[in-house]
Design an enzyme around this catalytic site. Structure first.
Site, PDB file in Angstrom:
ATOM      1  N   ARG A   1       3.329   5.782  -2.642  1.00  0.00           N
ATOM      2  CA  ARG A   1       4.418   6.710  -3.170  1.00  0.00           C
ATOM      3  C   ARG A   1       4.579   6.778  -4.709  1.00  0.00           C
ATOM      4  NH1 ARG A   1       9.077   3.139  -1.133  1.00  0.00           N
ATOM      5  NH2 ARG A   1      10.434   4.536  -2.146  1.00  0.00           N
TER       6      ARG A   1
ATOM      7  N   ASP B   1       0.855  -1.236   0.116  1.00  0.00           N
ATOM      8  CA  ASP B   1      -0.139  -0.032   0.038  1.00  0.00           C
ATOM      9  C   ASP B   1       1.067   1.219  -0.105  1.00  0.00           C
ATOM     10  OD1 ASP B   1      -2.583  -1.470   1.561  1.00  0.00           O
ATOM     11  OD2 ASP B   1      -0.539  -2.248   1.943  1.00  0.00           O
TER      12      ASP B   1
ATOM     13  N   HIS C   1      -3.669  -3.851   6.278  1.00  0.00           N
ATOM     14  CA  HIS C   1      -3.797  -3.973   4.931  1.00  0.00           C
ATOM     15  C   HIS C   1      -4.872  -4.257   4.382  1.00  0.00           C
ATOM     16  CE1 HIS C   1      -2.774  -5.275   0.803  1.00  0.00           C
ATOM     17  NE2 HIS C   1      -3.150  -6.433   0.982  1.00  0.00           N
TER      18      HIS C   1
HETATM   19  N1  LIG Z   1      -0.263  -9.193   1.167  1.00  0.00           N
HETATM   20  C1  LIG Z   1      -0.789  -8.611   0.078  1.00  0.00           C
HETATM   21  O1  LIG Z   1      -0.348  -7.235  -0.036  1.00  0.00           O
HETATM   22  C2  LIG Z   1      -1.416  -9.325  -1.049  1.00  0.00           C
HETATM   23  C3  LIG Z   1      -1.287  -8.939  -2.402  1.00  0.00           C
HETATM   24  C4  LIG Z   1      -2.029  -9.784  -3.371  1.00  0.00           C
HETATM   25  C5  LIG Z   1      -2.517 -11.000  -2.979  1.00  0.00           C
HETATM   26  N2  LIG Z   1      -2.652 -11.454  -1.564  1.00  0.00           N
HETATM   27  C6  LIG Z   1      -3.188 -12.563  -1.037  1.00  0.00           C
HETATM   28  O2  LIG Z   1      -2.662 -13.588  -1.355  1.00  0.00           O
HETATM   29  C7  LIG Z   1      -3.412 -14.925  -1.597  1.00  0.00           C
HETATM   30  C8  LIG Z   1      -2.993 -15.580  -2.791  1.00  0.00           C
HETATM   31  O3  LIG Z   1      -3.617 -14.782  -3.982  1.00  0.00           O
HETATM   32  P1  LIG Z   1      -3.287 -15.530  -5.579  1.00  0.00           P
HETATM   33  O4  LIG Z   1      -3.670 -14.330  -6.309  1.00  0.00           O
HETATM   34  O5  LIG Z   1      -1.829 -15.987  -5.568  1.00  0.00           O
HETATM   35  O6  LIG Z   1      -4.351 -16.637  -5.287  1.00  0.00           O
HETATM   36  P2  LIG Z   1      -4.437 -17.876  -6.258  1.00  0.00           P
HETATM   37  O7  LIG Z   1      -5.838 -18.435  -6.203  1.00  0.00           O
HETATM   38  O8  LIG Z   1      -3.934 -17.516  -7.775  1.00  0.00           O
HETATM   39  O9  LIG Z   1      -3.340 -19.041  -5.753  1.00  0.00           O
HETATM   40  C9  LIG Z   1      -3.472 -19.509  -4.490  1.00  0.00           C
HETATM   41  C10 LIG Z   1      -2.879 -20.753  -4.459  1.00  0.00           C
HETATM   42  O10 LIG Z   1      -2.862 -21.381  -3.193  1.00  0.00           O
HETATM   43  C11 LIG Z   1      -3.046 -22.957  -3.268  1.00  0.00           C
HETATM   44  N3  LIG Z   1      -3.579 -23.391  -1.800  1.00  0.00           N
HETATM   45  C12 LIG Z   1      -4.946 -23.282  -1.550  1.00  0.00           C
HETATM   46  N4  LIG Z   1      -4.760 -24.072  -0.270  1.00  0.00           N
HETATM   47  C13 LIG Z   1      -3.641 -24.391  -0.107  1.00  0.00           C
HETATM   48  C14 LIG Z   1      -3.047 -25.346   0.934  1.00  0.00           C
HETATM   49  N5  LIG Z   1      -3.801 -25.425   2.216  1.00  0.00           N
HETATM   50  N6  LIG Z   1      -1.814 -25.614   1.010  1.00  0.00           N
HETATM   51  C15 LIG Z   1      -0.912 -25.064  -0.273  1.00  0.00           C
HETATM   52  N7  LIG Z   1      -1.579 -24.409  -1.082  1.00  0.00           N
HETATM   53  C16 LIG Z   1      -2.666 -24.037  -1.244  1.00  0.00           C
HETATM   54  C17 LIG Z   1      -3.910 -22.919  -4.513  1.00  0.00           C
HETATM   55  O11 LIG Z   1      -3.778 -24.390  -5.057  1.00  0.00           O
HETATM   56  C18 LIG Z   1      -3.434 -21.850  -5.453  1.00  0.00           C
HETATM   57  O12 LIG Z   1      -2.400 -22.400  -6.390  1.00  0.00           O
HETATM   58  C19 LIG Z   1      -4.760 -14.436  -1.613  1.00  0.00           C
HETATM   59  O13 LIG Z   1      -5.210 -14.561   0.004  1.00  0.00           O
HETATM   60  C20 LIG Z   1      -4.586 -12.768  -1.871  1.00  0.00           C
HETATM   61  O14 LIG Z   1      -5.711 -12.139  -1.429  1.00  0.00           O
HETATM   62  C21 LIG Z   1      -1.901 -10.571  -0.746  1.00  0.00           C
END
Ligand SMILES: NC(=O)c1ccc[n+]([C@@H]2O[C@H](COP(=O)([O-])OP(=O)(O)OC[C@H]3O[C@@H](n4cnc5c(N)ncnc54)[C@H](O)[C@@H]3O)[C@@H](O)[C@H]2O)c1
Length: 308
Positions: A157, A152, A179
């Site tokens: 920025r 964020d 976040h």
């Molecule tokens: N922190 C941040 O700033 C930020 C930014 C973007 C996304 N995210 C978060 O990151 C997470 C992942 O997002 P994404 O777009 O990559 O999702 P995605 O659906 O593309 O990928 C998620 C992956 O997790 C795997 N998965 C599910 N359960 C699992 C388990 N128990 N063990 C191992 N693997 C498992 C799935 O098979 C899949 O490949 C989401 O919660 C999203 O909101 C966080």
């Protein structure tokens, strides 16, 4: 005399948009000597590993493979990017029920093999799931970190840089708190070379709205966010592995901090080989203090409904 580079292993759990882009970013920038990909969908991790390995003739000598939890044994950092992501219109908090459930087994599997590494959580809602990881792992809080408001703050920025016509790397500005929807901008700290920045009320509103709603906008447009979060995770990983002591707005456990205790929120923190070495004191205005405490209370009421 040749300097022996210390080998480093990063394990990434969840190889969807965020996890695989993070792996690719670490690979391209030659950040680690060993990179392990784990996913509940084994084919997904295998496919990503194969695809990236075929690029090795064009990059450095990273050893990369699709592995299992036993590979966590030698990991310096374990990144968790597994679980559901926001669908258009969903908030990060809407993901809590679905994602808290999978953290039980993920953390259990990690601690079965590793008692010394750093857990770095990206899965949303990241502040709450980092708290869940702390409670379930039994690790000290300095070694359980969330990506927090680092992304964020980068968006903030970038947008300030666009507004002022200045490279975002030269803009110092912070988003703190959750976040998510209750995060807050610290306008009074925004500066270039220590010089404060002036904004019209309209510019402030536009810049913060675009910062806060960036994920919604990107998810509506392309279904997921991946590149900037991967670079943010890369930044945290490098600060740890190279013992940098960089100040990053990661999510960390707060105690007696601006009236807030026992909750994870994004605040400026010194990150080095030990994880979060120190949380920096923030002087908040009366209004910022109320917003910050509201952000904490919102997350604490969600945590109260979890079995920990
Ligand atoms: N922190 C941040 O700033 C930020 C930014 C973007 C996304 N995210 C978060 O990151 C997470 C992942 O997002 P994404 O777009 O990559 O999702 P995605 O659906 O593309 O990928 C998620 C992956 O997790 C795997 N998965 C599910 N359960 C699992 C388990 N128990 N063990 C191992 N693997 C498992 C799935 O098979 C899949 O490949 C989401 O919660 C999203 O909101 C966080």
């Amino acid at each position: 005399m040749k300097t022996q580079l210390r080998s480093s292993r990063v394990v990434i759990i969840g190889t969807g948009a965020v996890g695989s882009t993070t792996a690719y970013t670490l690979l391209l920038r030659e950040r680690v000597s060993e990179l392990v990909l784990i996913d509940a969908n084994k084919d997904k991790a295998l496919g990503e590993a194969l695809d990236m390995n075929h690029g090795l003739p064009f990059t450095g000598g990273v050893k990369l493979w699709a592995g299992d939890y036993s590979d966590c044994a030698d990991a310096d950092i374990i990144v968790i990017a597994a679980g559901a992501s926001q669908r258009p219109g969903e908030t990060r908090i809407d993901l809590l029920k679905r994602n808290a459930g999978i953290f039980d087994s993920i953390i259990q599997n990690i601690v079965k093999y590793n008692d010394h590494g750093i857990i770095l959580v990206a899965t949303n809602p990241v502040d709450i799931l980092t708290y869940v990881s702390l409670k379930k792992s039994g690790f000290p809080s300095n070694r359980v970190i969330g990506s927090g408001t680092l992304l964020d703050s980068a968006r903030f920025r970038y947008l300030i840089g666009q507004n002022k016509g200045i490279n975002p790397r030269s803009i110092h500005a912070h988003i703190v708190g959750e976040h998510g929807d209750s995060e807050l901008p610290l306008w009074s700290l925004a500066n270039v070379a220590g010089i404060g920045l002036e904004f019209s009320d309209q510019d402030r509103e536009d810049i913060f709205d675009s910062t806060k709603n960036a994920a919604y906008e990107i998810i509506n447009a392309k279904g997921a966010t991946s590149y900037a979060i991967a670079l943010a995770l890369d930044r945290i990983i490098v600060s740890i592995l190279q013992d940098e002591g960089s100040v990053l707005n990661v999510s960390t456990l707060l105690n007696d901090y601006n009236g807030v205790s026992d909750v994870y929120l994004g605040v400026p923190s010194i990150v080095d080989r030990t994880g979060v070495r120190q949380v920096l004191d923030l002087e908040l205005s009366d209004q910022e203090l109320i917003q910050f405490q509201n952000s904490a209370n919102k997350l604490k009421s969600e945590i109260a409904n979890l079995e920990l």
